[in-house]
Design a protein around this motif. Structure first.
Motif, PDB file in Angstrom:
ATOM      1  N   ASP A 128      -0.776 -12.670   2.934  1.00 17.19           N
ATOM      2  CA  ASP A 128      -1.269 -12.032   1.716  1.00 17.19           C
ATOM      3  C   ASP A 128      -1.878 -10.692   2.086  1.00 17.19           C
ATOM      4  O   ASP A 128      -2.141 -10.409   3.258  1.00 17.19           O
ATOM      5  N   THR A 129      -2.100  -9.863   1.091  1.00 18.55           N
ATOM      6  CA  THR A 129      -2.810  -8.599   1.303  1.00 18.55           C
ATOM      7  C   THR A 129      -4.136  -8.668   0.568  1.00 18.55           C
ATOM      8  O   THR A 129      -4.208  -9.176  -0.547  1.00 18.55           O
ATOM      9  N   VAL A 131      -7.132  -6.306  -0.863  1.00 23.93           N
ATOM     10  CA  VAL A 131      -7.342  -4.911  -1.239  1.00 23.93           C
ATOM     11  C   VAL A 131      -8.831  -4.643  -1.365  1.00 23.93           C
ATOM     12  O   VAL A 131      -9.586  -5.486  -1.872  1.00 23.93           O
ATOM     13  N   GLY A 136      -6.960  -0.375  -3.483  1.00 19.55           N
ATOM     14  CA  GLY A 136      -6.010   0.082  -2.482  1.00 19.55           C
ATOM     15  C   GLY A 136      -6.164   1.515  -2.055  1.00 19.55           C
ATOM     16  O   GLY A 136      -5.442   1.998  -1.203  1.00 19.55           O
ATOM     17  N   VAL A 140      -6.795  -1.665   3.069  1.00 21.22           N
ATOM     18  CA  VAL A 140      -5.983  -2.828   2.730  1.00 21.22           C
ATOM     19  C   VAL A 140      -5.812  -3.629   4.015  1.00 21.22           C
ATOM     20  O   VAL A 140      -5.549  -3.071   5.077  1.00 21.22           O
ATOM     21  N   PHE A 142      -3.821  -6.906   5.813  1.00 19.75           N
ATOM     22  CA  PHE A 142      -2.747  -7.895   5.775  1.00 19.75           C
ATOM     23  C   PHE A 142      -3.266  -9.130   6.498  1.00 19.75           C
ATOM     24  O   PHE A 142      -3.730  -9.048   7.634  1.00 19.75           O
ATOM     25  N   THR A 143      -3.222 -10.284   5.829  1.00 16.26           N
ATOM     26  CA  THR A 143      -3.761 -11.507   6.424  1.00 16.26           C
ATOM     27  C   THR A 143      -2.674 -12.561   6.527  1.00 16.26           C
ATOM     28  O   THR A 143      -1.777 -12.630   5.685  1.00 16.26           O
ATOM     29  N   LYS A 156      -5.415  -4.358   9.637  1.00 18.99           N
ATOM     30  CA  LYS A 156      -5.610  -3.283   8.668  1.00 18.99           C
ATOM     31  C   LYS A 156      -4.308  -2.484   8.556  1.00 18.99           C
ATOM     32  O   LYS A 156      -3.709  -2.115   9.567  1.00 18.99           O
ATOM     33  N   ARG A 160      -0.936  -0.739   0.355  1.00 14.99           N
ATOM     34  CA  ARG A 160      -0.452  -2.005  -0.186  1.00 14.99           C
ATOM     35  C   ARG A 160       0.992  -1.828  -0.662  1.00 14.99           C
ATOM     36  O   ARG A 160       1.279  -1.747  -1.854  1.00 14.99           O
ATOM     37  N   VAL A 165       3.208  -3.500   5.119  1.00 16.10           N
ATOM     38  CA  VAL A 165       3.424  -4.880   5.568  1.00 16.10           C
ATOM     39  C   VAL A 165       4.426  -4.893   6.723  1.00 16.10           C
ATOM     40  O   VAL A 165       4.252  -5.629   7.704  1.00 16.10           O
TER      41      VAL A 165
END
Length: 179
Positions: A128-129, A131, A136, A140, A142-143, A156, A160, A165
């Motif tokens: 998921d992202t 924000v 954004g 942002v 990214f997890t 990081k 978004r 990604v």
């Protein structure tokens, strides 16, 4: 004590809603006149209210608005039925529209295999992202979380979007390889 608490709750619950205006005896002459007009002249509730206001048949504080009358009619609080009032049944009902052309961004979570929900097999990750405060424009992240071990990875990314990604996935591939 539970019984005393329940009794207090029931007592307070009787006072929690605004009482119906039509339960007041102040509006009884207007309601009786309205019922007579609807039954004899086949007037709608809106026409009755407008006629009574125009000709000042009742003081303003002894009348209710059309919306209240229709609400009371549908709640069965008036001495007439919906079949006696013209055009009530044929009124256009507003319904919520379900957007058929809604943009589909990626696959739904419902499409994943059943084995993933059983939490028995390692290697199923959720990504998921996250924000920041300014939607954004700031940061942002990214997890990724592994579903059984709850191993958590956060990277990081610049924005978004798919490029951010992809950059995070490339970074993970450099760091972990094919593992």
């Amino acid at each position: 004590m539970a019984k005393r608490g329940q009794a207090a709750y029931n007592e307070h619950r009787t006072h929690c809603r605004k009482p119906y205006k039509l339960d007041n005896d102040l509006f009884e002459p207007f309601i009786q006149w309205l019922v007579k007009q609807v039954r004899e002249k086949h007037w709608s509730l809106d026409v009755c209210v407008g006629y009574a206001k125009l000709h000042q048949l009742f003081p303003r504080d002894e009348m209710v608005c059309t919306k209240t009358l229709y609400n009371m009619l549908w709640a069965d609080k008036l001495p007439i039925t919906i079949f006696e009032v013209p055009c009530v049944i044929s009124r256009k009902q507003h319904r919520k529209w379900n957007r058929k052309n809604k943009r589909i961004l990626g696959r739904s979570i419902d499409e994943r295999p059943a084995i993933v929900d059983e939490h028995e097999e390692l290697g199923h990750w959720e990504a998921d992202t996250v924000v920041g405060k300014r939607q954004g424009k700031e940061s942002v992240v990214f997890t990724m979380v592994e579903r059984i071990t709850n191993h958590y990875i956060a990277i990081k990314i610049p924005g978004r979007n798919s490029a951010g990604v992809s950059q995070a996935m490339d970074q993970l591939h450099e760091q972990y390889g094919d593992r």
